[in-house]
Design an enzyme around this catalytic site. Structure first.
Site, PDB file in Angstrom:
ATOM      1  CE  LYS A 149      61.495  16.348  39.844  1.00 52.13           C
ATOM      2  NZ  LYS A 149      61.162  14.923  39.670  1.00 52.13           N
ATOM      3  N   GLY A 181      53.197  14.199  37.244  1.00 52.46           N
ATOM      4  CA  GLY A 181      52.759  13.157  36.321  1.00 52.46           C
ATOM      5  C   GLY A 181      52.704  13.596  34.877  1.00 52.46           C
ATOM      6  CG  MET A 187      56.914  17.672  33.130  1.00 55.92           C
ATOM      7  SD  MET A 187      56.603  18.310  31.489  1.00 55.92           S
ATOM      8  CE  MET A 187      58.266  18.320  30.880  1.00 55.92           C
ATOM      9  NE  ARG A 246      55.675  17.500  44.243  1.00 54.79           N
ATOM     10  CZ  ARG A 246      55.381  16.754  43.203  1.00 54.79           C
ATOM     11  NH1 ARG A 246      55.860  17.043  42.015  1.00 54.79           N
ATOM     12  NH2 ARG A 246      54.616  15.693  43.338  1.00 54.79           N
ATOM     13  NE  ARG A 251      19.803  44.104  35.315  1.00 59.24           N
ATOM     14  CZ  ARG A 251      20.300  42.983  34.799  1.00 59.24           C
ATOM     15  NH1 ARG A 251      21.538  42.963  34.339  1.00 59.24           N
ATOM     16  NH2 ARG A 251      19.591  41.881  34.780  1.00 59.24           N
ATOM     17  CD  GLU A 304      24.799  46.022  30.821  1.00 55.93           C
ATOM     18  OE1 GLU A 304      24.828  44.801  30.936  1.00 55.93           O
ATOM     19  OE2 GLU A 304      23.824  46.710  31.188  1.00 55.93           O
ATOM     20  CB  THR A 319      32.527  41.595  33.456  1.00 55.04           C
ATOM     21  OG1 THR A 319      32.044  40.844  34.564  1.00 55.04           O
ATOM     22  CG2 THR A 319      33.308  42.789  33.948  1.00 55.04           C
ATOM     23  CG  ASP A 379      25.267  41.865  28.548  1.00 53.31           C
ATOM     24  OD1 ASP A 379      25.327  40.634  28.400  1.00 53.31           O
ATOM     25  OD2 ASP A 379      24.205  42.485  28.637  1.00 53.31           O
ATOM     26  CB  CYS A 429      27.127  43.373  39.384  1.00 47.81           C
ATOM     27  SG  CYS A 429      26.569  44.220  37.902  1.00 47.81           S
TER      28      CYS A 429
END
Lengths: 919, 919
Positions: free
Chosen positions: A21, A99, A101, A340, A646, A773, A795, A797, A859
């Site tokens: 602001k 909304g 602050m 803004r 896989r 993994e 990612t 596991d 994956c």
């Protein structure tokens, strides 16, 4: 240390120091746009206060000096009983936190100067209106009288309602001066009563309290929750803007309003906004009176309207982005109070970006960087099923219309309180809820997140509900005046002509956030337009402007990005979808998903329950033709695109029969007794199945399983290759954690593939690689890479093992962890940028040290999350893979990551990656 | 590339290239000790062969050249029909692998030259004896006629037995020349019959075949199993020693024997060994004829005996360690065929090391480096319970005596076949077995590992059984002539005077490996002498030479080591034991072990089942005094030594009741219905409890639990401090994986501790730290160290999470993994030196980057494993912690790690840490 900047001293690039602001008020001041004079206390002062629970040295003196300068500039004295200088005190953080602050207006008034103001302006109604507003805001914010929960009402609102009832008026602007003066007295009394202190009469004490209140608001619960939700660092702090007051409430030639330089819901290039005559500050946003469309200002305040249109053009061009602004008109004189970058729907984001390119304001690269990838979900959001909607219209269940504020179609059970919505969703994640309220407020955030959409009685397109809908991507209809909500009896009454329809909490209601229509009952939704063009082909591209915008943007994104994007798909159907959404291959095809289909599960169970290898081989022989068929189907769809398959991953007990019927069926097929089946099931049970006998551990103990799968893959590839397709299978070994695991499974794969190709008399090219993994796999990646031609990071596991957290068992502590901010976000949703990322980075480095050209991808489900895509780009992966529906999001996120790297632009300086110190 | 070295060219430091045997033959040659001339083909040639399945270029020519040189040296021709040069071909790896590799003697004989040899020596008996031995060895080893299993007999042994029966003699040295010639013919016939090939007559083809057979033996099953057991890298390979033959079988003035420069069972400083007159090579070790005590040679071959004593002294002094040697006497001329560092019991290792220090041969540091830490277990091994033993002697169940060959006392059920022992142990790990056999052989290794001890009918202290007992640390009695084992009827008959006692398989038998006594039935064992001195105090130090040796060695070790050694102990009793064994603190005190005791579990269950925090607090109040008492007890015992106390770690469901009785009991105590209890139990169940709601996740969701524990610790510490003890509690938070987890639990701890100290009016010093047991904790160790004063590596869980392996669920694949050498050893036994170690190293580096003086330790079970202790020293930890009984082992291992670092000595060059490339 300089802690305060006059508006003349700053500019828009100083957001980190002056907040959004403050920086933009300074920028507008510099542009010659009319802005009431003032100054900004920096974010550094706030951080100092937050850390030391006190002002930095010299700040009070510096404030006093700037106040004196302001007095000189305005020719008024702060606290002058005859003609007082009044100021507003507003927070303003680096990132917009609408909304969240607190703001205080009319500061400087007291029992004495209010009289002076009344005399000076000859407008006692205005003076007392300003005073009662100031006292209420001060009481709420500085003296903390504002209630937190939903049960309690704001004491000042209560008194105001009482007063309105006494006076027999509906709106507060109908109250005469004496009533307003009385309100001010009653407000002071309630402060004295509740807090045991007098409302402070000394303007300097008022200012001091207000500044501290803004500083403190940075650490209030709502602000913290918002920061967590939008990933804003605690260390940013908020600035405080002290600005001389201008008044929209001096009479019918004054007004206050908010606007957008373009339509935030649709993106249309036309000023869009709302205003209220004779009103101040928050009245518009708070939705207390329903504001008027800004077009109507042309008639009531024509000169101001013309000037606003000019300023709107200037702002839009100067900032080269859609602006969200606030203004006040005091006696026909226009003042700009804020500008803004405006929040927008995904629809609008795409539309505006494309338009601005066409208008020559921005480049295609900038356009790509402007659209939040998640915003594409708006374009991919369901619409009402056409038949369902037509039926609804025919049956006359379309009962009301409001302002459309969040596109898409939503159907759900009515819920009236946000807290209830939150609870119901927590109890049953599948429940569909529609939050129906007079208006929403920042306290409702959690409940809003739990609902499919919001429907409000009051408020316009810039109200809180509309704002949040745009941010969260929720379906939303606001200002639906036909509603009458009875919170006590928990019903919504909908007036239609003379009829009143009662909808109880829990009843179904459907809303269309694109048209604003409200329907009784449940209307099924159908696929988004883009699906209808790309997948079902029930619509032509030329008939869908949404599709055309999407397509244009995605083509730019594809030219920019470095990461390839693949999809996780297990069937030919999913593969087709994936291609339609732009996938360049399959990053994860899970063979075991195929094991559950039809009568296969019986053969799988026979295999598991076999007494010996011979028995297993016999059952595997039955599975072989089905498994092969799966692959031929996928290969035909994918053509020459790579397909990563896989091999079997989950522990065998996942496939076992449950209950007597299944057990008896399996026993019959296997020619053993049900007791033996149960005994075998018991012996396969595991304490921690996630870390048990699964992945390549299965393939190494029962090599015949992987042999069958490899044979099926290679034979399918040979068959499809003979049809003239250059198939590219990539065989992926799951859960590898050591060198020999990879070496031995590779050997098995190559041996089986060679034998199969020899038998087929064909030759295909294929790769063998692994899913990375496990933490140990990352660390010994150099050893594993000796026998792996690619790594695909699993990612899900990897997150489980790195954190030591079972995803199935987080219910006991993850909610507490999120609440206490122990984890700033769910690491299963967003890739952990410290722990898991460091492990991945190590694996990339060590893997490449052995095999320079090793192919690297991801994956896990993170592959479709924009912040995770950014990490993947950063550590140098070759591709990401995600569910077909997230492919467009990943494509856009990948392009933005590439642009970020190229630019290291202000945009990114403004929102840097979290710092190492964070968690 | 030079692939062959004459004995004159090498020395003892060339073990990596020449193997142990070759290097030491060269060394002895250099020392002027009589060694038959020969040469060594290097380990590099073997590795080349193993990798390429063929000779390196030029090797055949190089071999031919060295053979010619040998011919010149010996003045004989290879293949000369009149006076042939004969050679032995023996394997010899870098590390001693006794009985694992194959040997061929008398190579060079054929149908023609055997006649020449007979004529030349005038000893046809000797010539044909040599020939039949050669044919049999060649058939077994090169032509692979040797059976692998226990069922089948060696065809040559069968023919020999038949021949002996025909001739009516008991031993093979009683067979006359013509019978031996006939044997040679029959041996050749069986080769022709079984293999379809003629026994090769060309000496060069014989040599070629023998060299290849040695190369191949490196990759045979037994050799691989042995390497896995003793951690010998596959890449070392074996050398091949080709040496001119000398003959112990030329008549009664010839002999062959083996010896030790000191007693390998007791360590006594006296030559110790056995010999056989008129015998060759393996006869002594193989236990076919029971050999004679070496002392008896003094009478039969006095000059040779005197020379052997002189050489024994020279070797012992030259190598500065106890040697294990082989010799042959040919017509009264002594030849040394091998020397190497001798295997010994832990007893002997300590004794010899101390003696050599006293003799001025080695330094105390060297003495410390000489004792295998695991060997200390010998000193800590049970002895028979005195009452039980006296009773046995009184009742006359002491039925036989043999040669003591492995100290300690063992009791178990008789088993006659090694394979059965292996199976029975696999089926029931608690079964106690005693393996009773004529003799043991390398094939029996697995079964021997499964037994508590071995008892053999034949063989001496250097037989296979005795050797293995020393290596494995098993109790062993050999050469117990009173036995008569009937493998077919599966009984052992024990002759005592005129009586014959029958012991069936499965019956209990007890043996004393220190005295050689054999007892019928089961005799209970009692604690080792060291325990009796240190813990039960039932023995005085001065009465136990074992204790005195132990004490002297440990004092040296303590002066050398850098690592501190602590113990894991949960009770005052365990703490006392720990101190007795030299622990310098407690590294892990598990508070939850206390939760199971007595009636506490009921309070614990009440706490878990409580409906709300108030209910939990009420139950915790009941636990508080008990928990506090635990700590006062431990603090009093430990005095000013540090005590690391881990707050509650396991998931709550571990404490829940099982079965209706327990459930009803708890329901009663909690005043809820049994159904509610069951419902609550169900809701607490987890899919993967190892990664579930446990550790600090409990402490953060139910802070009242940790608060109670901290209060109990601090209040106990205050009370004991008031008694004048400088208590040092170290409060350890389990399962921390992120910065805020540590920050918040630390805050809770400090707040509670401050309040408790204030209430107590006392002040104690304490530390707060964490158990590092998650990969993510290692990676963000710098963030965690901000609030942790110490790290203690929980390597059990760190191994589980790094590998993604649940220790409870390895049964399905770990056996296969070990068998296929995927894991060279169980990572839960030995710290994984690549993955887990790298994570720890990272944590050490990052932790120290934040807090330079952070205290670092390990409290996983690896803390007591010597190879793991070495890793801990290497990465710079401050201490290791292990179970009380392993504290001495850890102390010694820590000293050796420090010496290794100081010396980087030959000993360690010889056995380097595994290379990065290994797994």
């Amino acid at each position: 240390m300089k802690y305060i900047y006059d508006f003349e001293e700053g500019n828009k690039d100083m957001k980190a120091l002056l907040g959004g602001k403050g920086a933009n008020l300074a920028e507008m001041t510099g542009m010659g746009i009319p802005v009431p004079p003032g100054f900004t206390i920096t974010t550094e002062a706030c951080i100092y206060y937050s850390e030391h629970d006190g002002y930095p040295e010299g700040l009070p003196e510096e404030t006093a000096r700037h106040m004196e300068a302001l007095e000189r500039k305005m020719g008024k004295k702060f606290g002058d009983p005859e003609d007082p200088l009044l100021v507003s005190v507003r927070s303003g953080a680096r990132a917009s936190m609408p909304g969240m602050m607190d703001t205080i207006l009319n500061l400087g008034l007291n029992d004495l100067s209010v009289r002076g103001l009344a005399e000076k302006t000859g407008n006692p109604r205005f003076a007392y209106d300003s005073y009662r507003r100031f006292i209420a805001m001060y009481g709420d914010v500085v003296l903390e009288l504002k209630p937190e929960g939903k049960e309690e009402r704001d004491p000042f609102d209560e008194i105001l309602d009482q007063k309105k009832a006494e006076a027999g008026v509906r709106h507060d602007n109908e109250l005469p001066a004496e009533d307003l003066r009385d309100l001010a007295e009653r407000f002071k009394a309630v402060i004295k009563e509740r807090k045991g202190v007098e409302f402070p009469q000394d303007p300097r004490r008022q200012l001091d309290g207000a500044i501290i209140a803004v500083f403190k608001s940075w650490d209030n619960e709502r602000a913290i929750a918002y920061r967590r939700m939008y990933d804003i660092p605690d260390k940013w702090g908020t600035a405080v803007n002290v600005q001389s007051m201008v008044f929209g409430n001096t009479g019918e030639t004054s007004a206050t309003g908010v606007g957008f330089t373009r339509n935030p819901a649709t993106g249309e290039n036309r000023m869009y906004g709302e205003y209220l005559l004779n009103a101040q500050g928050e009245d518009v946003v708070a939705g207390i009176r329903t504001p008027l469309d800004i077009e109507r200002m042309k008639a009531s305040l024509p000169e101001s309207y013309e000037e606003l249109v000019r300023i709107r053009d200037t702002l839009d061009r100067h900032f080269r982005d859609m602006q969200d602004f606030e203004f006040t008109i005091e006696d026909r004189k226009l003042w700009m109070l804020q500008t803004r970058t405006g929040k927008r729907t995904g629809f609008a984001a795409v539309r505006i970006a494309l338009d601005m390119v066409d208008e020559g304001l921005i480049t295609p690269e900038e356009a790509v960087s402007r659209v939040d990838p998640e915003g594409l979900n708006d374009l991919l959001r369901p619409v009402f099923d056409i038949a369902g909607k037509e039926k609804a219209e025919r049956e006359g269940v379309m009962v009301a219309t409001g302002t459309p504020a969040g596109p898409g179609a939503a159907t759900g059970r009515v819920v009236l309180f946000a807290a209830d919505a939150h609870e119901q969703k927590a109890a049953d994640p599948n429940v569909q809820l529609l939050l129906v309220r007079h208006e929403t407020s920042p306290e409702d955030i959690k409940g809003m997140a739990a609902a499919e959409g919001f429907l409000t009685q009051f408020g316009g397109a810039t109200s809180h509900a509309a704002l949040v809908a745009r941010q969260m991507g929720k379906v939303c209809v606001v200002g639906c005046a036909a509603l009458d909500i009875d919170y006590d009896r928990r019903v919504v009454r909908i007036r239609r002509d003379s009829e009143v329809i009662e909808v109880k909490e829990g009843d179904w209601l459907s809303i269309d956030g694109t048209s604003g229509k409200v329907y009784l009952g449940r209307i099924e939704t159908s696929p988004p337009e883009i699906d209808q063009v790309l997948i079902t082909r029930t619509m032509k591209a030329k008939d869908s402007p949404v599709f055309q915008d999407y397509d244009r943007l995605m083509k730019w994104a594809d030219r920019i990005r470095k990461l390839k994007v693949r999809a996780n798909a297990d069937t030919p159907g999913q593969s087709e979808q994936a291609i339609a959404f732009g996938a360049e291959g399959i990053g994860l095809c899970r063979t075991e998903h195929m094991f559950f289909g039809g009568d296969r599960i019986l053969a799988v169970r026979q295999m598991i329950l076999a007494r010996d290898e011979a028995g297993r081989r016999e059952a595997l022989e039955k599975l072989f033709p089905m498994q092969k068929e799966d692959f031929t189907g996928i290969f035909r769809v994918m053509g020459k695109r790579p397909v990563t398959i896989r091999l079997l991953d989950p522990p065998l007990h996942e496939f076992l029969p449950h209950g007597t019927v299944e057990i008896e069926e399996v026993a019959g097929a296997c020619e053993i007794t049900p007791d033996e089946v149960e005994e075998r099931c018991r012996s396969l049970a595991e304490v921690n199945p996630m870390m048990g006998h699964r992945g390549c551990r299965l393939g190494l103990t029962f090599p015949e399983i992987y042999e069958m799968q490899v044979r099926a893959i290679v034979q399918a590839a040979c068959e499809v290759a003979r049809e003239g397709v250059a198939v590219k299978p990539e065989i992926m070994i799951p859960l590898v954690g050591s060198r020999r695991e990879m070496a031995m499974t590779r050997e098995l794969t190559v041996r089986t593939a060679d034998a199969t190709m020899a038998a087929e008399g064909s030759d295909i090219t294929y790769m063998v690689g692994t899913m990375v993994e496990l933490p140990r796999a990352c660390i010994v990646a150099d050893l594993i890479a000796e026998n792996a031609e690619f790594f695909s990071f699993g990612t899900n596991d990897l997150t489980q093992t790195a954190f030591g957290i079972s995803r199935d068992d987080v219910k006991g502590f993850l909610p507490t962890y999120m609440e206490l901010d122990i984890y700033p976000n769910d690491p299963f949703q967003r890739l952990d940028p410290f722990g898991v990322r460091d492990l991945m980075k190590l694996a990339v480095k060590r893997g490449r040290s052995t095999r320079k050209k090793i192919k690297l991808g991801i994956c896990g489900e993170h592959g479709g999350d924009p912040s995770s895509v950014k990490i993947c780009h950063g550590i140098g992966l070759d591709y990401v893979s995600c569910s077909p529906y997230r492919v467009p999001i990943a494509r856009l996120a990948a392009a933005q990551a590439a642009l970020e790297q190229k630019w290291r632009s202000d945009r990114w300086k403004d929102l840097p990656p979290r710092e190492k110190t964070d968690w």
